[in-house]
Scaffold this motif. Structure first.
Motif, PDB file in Angstrom:
ATOM      1  N   ALA A  51      10.311  10.554  -4.686  1.00 15.96           N
ATOM      2  CA  ALA A  51       8.674  10.964  -4.266  1.00 15.96           C
ATOM      3  C   ALA A  51       8.653   9.314  -4.386  1.00 15.96           C
ATOM      4  CB  ALA A  51       7.730  11.463  -5.545  1.00 15.96           C
ATOM      5  N   LEU A  52       8.677   8.399  -5.011  1.00 18.97           N
ATOM      6  CA  LEU A  52       8.750   7.270  -4.366  1.00 18.97           C
ATOM      7  C   LEU A  52       9.574   6.476  -3.198  1.00 18.97           C
ATOM      8  CD1 LEU A  52       8.551   5.412  -7.907  1.00 18.97           C
ATOM      9  CD2 LEU A  52       6.136   5.622  -6.374  1.00 18.97           C
ATOM     10  N   ILE A  53      10.591   6.796  -3.440  1.00 20.59           N
ATOM     11  CA  ILE A  53      11.471   6.642  -2.187  1.00 20.59           C
ATOM     12  C   ILE A  53      11.363   7.580  -1.407  1.00 20.59           C
ATOM     13  CG2 ILE A  53      13.931   6.081  -1.424  1.00 20.59           C
ATOM     14  CD1 ILE A  53      15.378   6.425  -4.015  1.00 20.59           C
ATOM     15  N   ALA A  54      10.664   8.831  -1.129  1.00 17.94           N
ATOM     16  CA  ALA A  54      10.222   9.657   0.109  1.00 17.94           C
ATOM     17  C   ALA A  54       8.957   8.237   0.995  1.00 17.94           C
ATOM     18  CB  ALA A  54       9.663  10.884  -0.531  1.00 17.94           C
ATOM     19  N   TYR A  55       8.083   7.951  -0.225  1.00 22.41           N
ATOM     20  CA  TYR A  55       6.817   7.089   0.942  1.00 22.41           C
ATOM     21  C   TYR A  55       6.716   6.132   0.952  1.00 22.41           C
ATOM     22  CZ  TYR A  55       4.552  12.041   0.356  1.00 22.41           C
ATOM     23  OH  TYR A  55       3.958  12.998   0.867  1.00 22.41           O
ATOM     24  N   THR A  56       8.185   5.168   1.415  1.00 22.43           N
ATOM     25  CA  THR A  56       8.744   4.064   1.859  1.00 22.43           C
ATOM     26  C   THR A  56       8.171   4.577   3.516  1.00 22.43           C
ATOM     27  OG1 THR A  56      11.287   4.637   1.338  1.00 22.43           O
ATOM     28  CG2 THR A  56      10.056   3.175   0.066  1.00 22.43           C
ATOM     29  N   MET A  57       7.833   5.522   3.906  1.00 13.50           N
ATOM     30  CA  MET A  57       8.051   5.994   5.079  1.00 13.50           C
ATOM     31  C   MET A  57       7.684   4.909   5.780  1.00 13.50           C
ATOM     32  SD  MET A  57       7.945  10.165   5.539  1.00 13.50           S
ATOM     33  CE  MET A  57       6.722  10.261   4.287  1.00 13.50           C
ATOM     34  N   PRO A  58       5.827   4.911   5.960  1.00 12.83           N
ATOM     35  CA  PRO A  58       5.280   3.177   6.512  1.00 12.83           C
ATOM     36  C   PRO A  58       6.249   2.473   6.712  1.00 12.83           C
ATOM     37  CG  PRO A  58       3.982   4.554   4.813  1.00 12.83           C
ATOM     38  CD  PRO A  58       5.277   5.030   4.217  1.00 12.83           C
ATOM     39  N   VAL A  59       6.749   1.783   5.771  1.00 13.58           N
ATOM     40  CA  VAL A  59       7.430   0.879   6.385  1.00 13.58           C
ATOM     41  C   VAL A  59       8.596   0.595   6.431  1.00 13.58           C
ATOM     42  CG1 VAL A  59       9.443  -1.063   4.718  1.00 13.58           C
ATOM     43  CG2 VAL A  59       7.178   0.226   3.771  1.00 13.58           C
ATOM     44  N   TRP A  60       9.443   1.913   7.175  1.00 17.09           N
ATOM     45  CA  TRP A  60      10.685   2.457   7.876  1.00 17.09           C
ATOM     46  C   TRP A  60      10.045   2.279   9.161  1.00 17.09           C
ATOM     47  CZ3 TRP A  60      13.836   0.036   5.240  1.00 17.09           C
ATOM     48  CH2 TRP A  60      13.705   0.362   3.957  1.00 17.09           C
ATOM     49  N   ALA A  61       9.330   3.214   9.610  1.00 10.72           N
ATOM     50  CA  ALA A  61       8.207   3.543  11.116  1.00 10.72           C
ATOM     51  C   ALA A  61       7.611   1.366  10.519  1.00 10.72           C
ATOM     52  CB  ALA A  61       6.943   4.275  10.811  1.00 10.72           C
ATOM     53  N   SER A  62       7.433   0.783  10.877  1.00 10.69           N
ATOM     54  CA  SER A  62       6.506  -0.225  11.458  1.00 10.69           C
ATOM     55  C   SER A  62       7.834  -1.371  12.097  1.00 10.69           C
ATOM     56  CB  SER A  62       6.357  -1.014  10.323  1.00 10.69           C
ATOM     57  OG  SER A  62       6.570  -1.275   9.380  1.00 10.69           O
ATOM     58  N   LEU A  63       9.278  -0.175  11.382  1.00 12.57           N
ATOM     59  CA  LEU A  63      10.625  -1.709  11.274  1.00 12.57           C
ATOM     60  C   LEU A  63      10.713  -0.427  12.686  1.00 12.57           C
ATOM     61  CD1 LEU A  63      12.125  -2.084   8.511  1.00 12.57           C
ATOM     62  CD2 LEU A  63      10.894  -4.021  10.382  1.00 12.57           C
ATOM     63  N   ILE A  64      11.116   0.884  12.612  1.00 14.24           N
ATOM     64  CA  ILE A  64      11.509   1.077  13.829  1.00 14.24           C
ATOM     65  C   ILE A  64      10.552   1.773  15.358  1.00 14.24           C
ATOM     66  CG2 ILE A  64      12.087   3.808  14.651  1.00 14.24           C
ATOM     67  CD1 ILE A  64      12.790   4.894  12.027  1.00 14.24           C
TER      68      ILE A  64
END
Length: 298
Positions: A108-121
């Motif tokens: 769950a913790l790894i999954a909710y790093t999504m906003p970080v990757w979204a900001s890079l993409i």
């Protein structure tokens, strides 16, 4: 009610929006330990695919009851299918498989790093240059991942590596789908869009599971059946509908930050229900990951 279009006035935070956001966070947070429990009784592809298809059918029925059309224009289909592939198929398969190697709390913790990757993409796709805060967010997210990998020694981390890679790939794929949906929006009623994305994304997963896996329903315990109902109704219907209701009542930034309660609930619920560890390593990962997501959404 405040007029949010007038300069100098902050958008009103509707109490009902916060209530719907809380329902969403609880629904999605509890689903992590529920899925981890169910994987001991059902194979991953069948579990994720079939529950998703059933959830999509219920969402489609809800859309019809609300008077929303399920019709999709021809030019929208490519966007819908790509979003379904990235946000549903990849997410369901990769996160379901990641739970075979990882505790539900860490997945769950790894999954909710999504906003970080979204900001890079968003930098190459939308031209949104990463700010200093978002760069710090990336560092914080990696610090959280390092806490997960190093919490129980190198041997344990090596055993977790397939799950970590799958969870990261699922989070990055979901982030890419989110950014592409912003660049090429899907102009459908929210519940209709969710029903089609979940249905189109989960159907191939369900078919693959039924063809490749062996399912023994006789092995499903009474608790397992209750959790299956929860996965379909709680995760896909109540939580998703509450999410759309929250988005309609809250500023997007408030709603995005509010979803950070999901991994917190997932970690605590997994510790209570599954007896998963909640020591210094897990707490450090929680703090670093959530701090990174806060910065990424600012």
């Amino acid at each position: 009610m405040l007029d949010s279009t007038r300069p100098g006035l902050r958008p009103r935070i509707a109490p009902a929006g916060l209530m719907f956001l809380a329902i969403t966070s609880v629904g999605w947070g509890f689903n992590w330990p529920a899925t981890k429990f169910l994987l001991a009784e059902l194979p991953p592809l069948t579990l994720r695919g079939v529950t998703g298809v059933l959830g999509a059918i219920l969402l489609a029925a809800l859309a019809l009851v609300r008077g929303d059309s399920l019709k999709v224009a021809r030019e929208i289909w490519p966007r819908l299918l790509i979003a379904g592939l990235l946000n549903v198929t990849g997410w369901m398969v990769l996160m379901g498989l990641a739970l075979l190697w990882l505790p539900a709390s860490e997945a769950a913790l790894i999954a909710y790093t999504m906003p970080v990757w979204a900001s890079l993409i968003a930098w190459p796709v939308l031209g949104e240059r990463p700010t200093v805060l978002r760069t710090v967010a990336l560092v914080m997210a990696f610090a959280g991942l390092a806490s997960i990998m190093g919490g129980n020694g190198f041997a344990a981390s090596e055993a977790k590596l397939p799950g970590i890679v799958m969870a990261l790939a699922g989070a990055a794929g979901f982030a890419l789908g989110t950014v592409l949906s912003k660049k090429y929006p899907i102009r459908l009623p929210p519940i209709t869009a969710a029903a089609w994305q979940i249905g189109a994304g989960c159907l191939p997963v369900a078919i693959a599971g039924l063809l490749l896996e062996t399912t023994h329903l006789s092995l499903v315990t009474p608790v397992g059946w209750l959790l299956l109902v929860y996965s379909v109704v709680g995760q896909f219907c109540i939580a998703y509908v509450s999410w759309f209701a929250a988005l309609a009542r809250l500023p997007a930034s408030v709603a995005a930050i509010g979803t950070m309660a999901v991994p917190v609930i997932g970690v605590v619920a997994s510790a209570i229900a599954l007896g998963e560890p909640l020591g210094a390593g897990q707490i450090a990962a929680l703090i670093f990951t959530l701090a990174g997501v806060v910065l990424a959404t600012r």
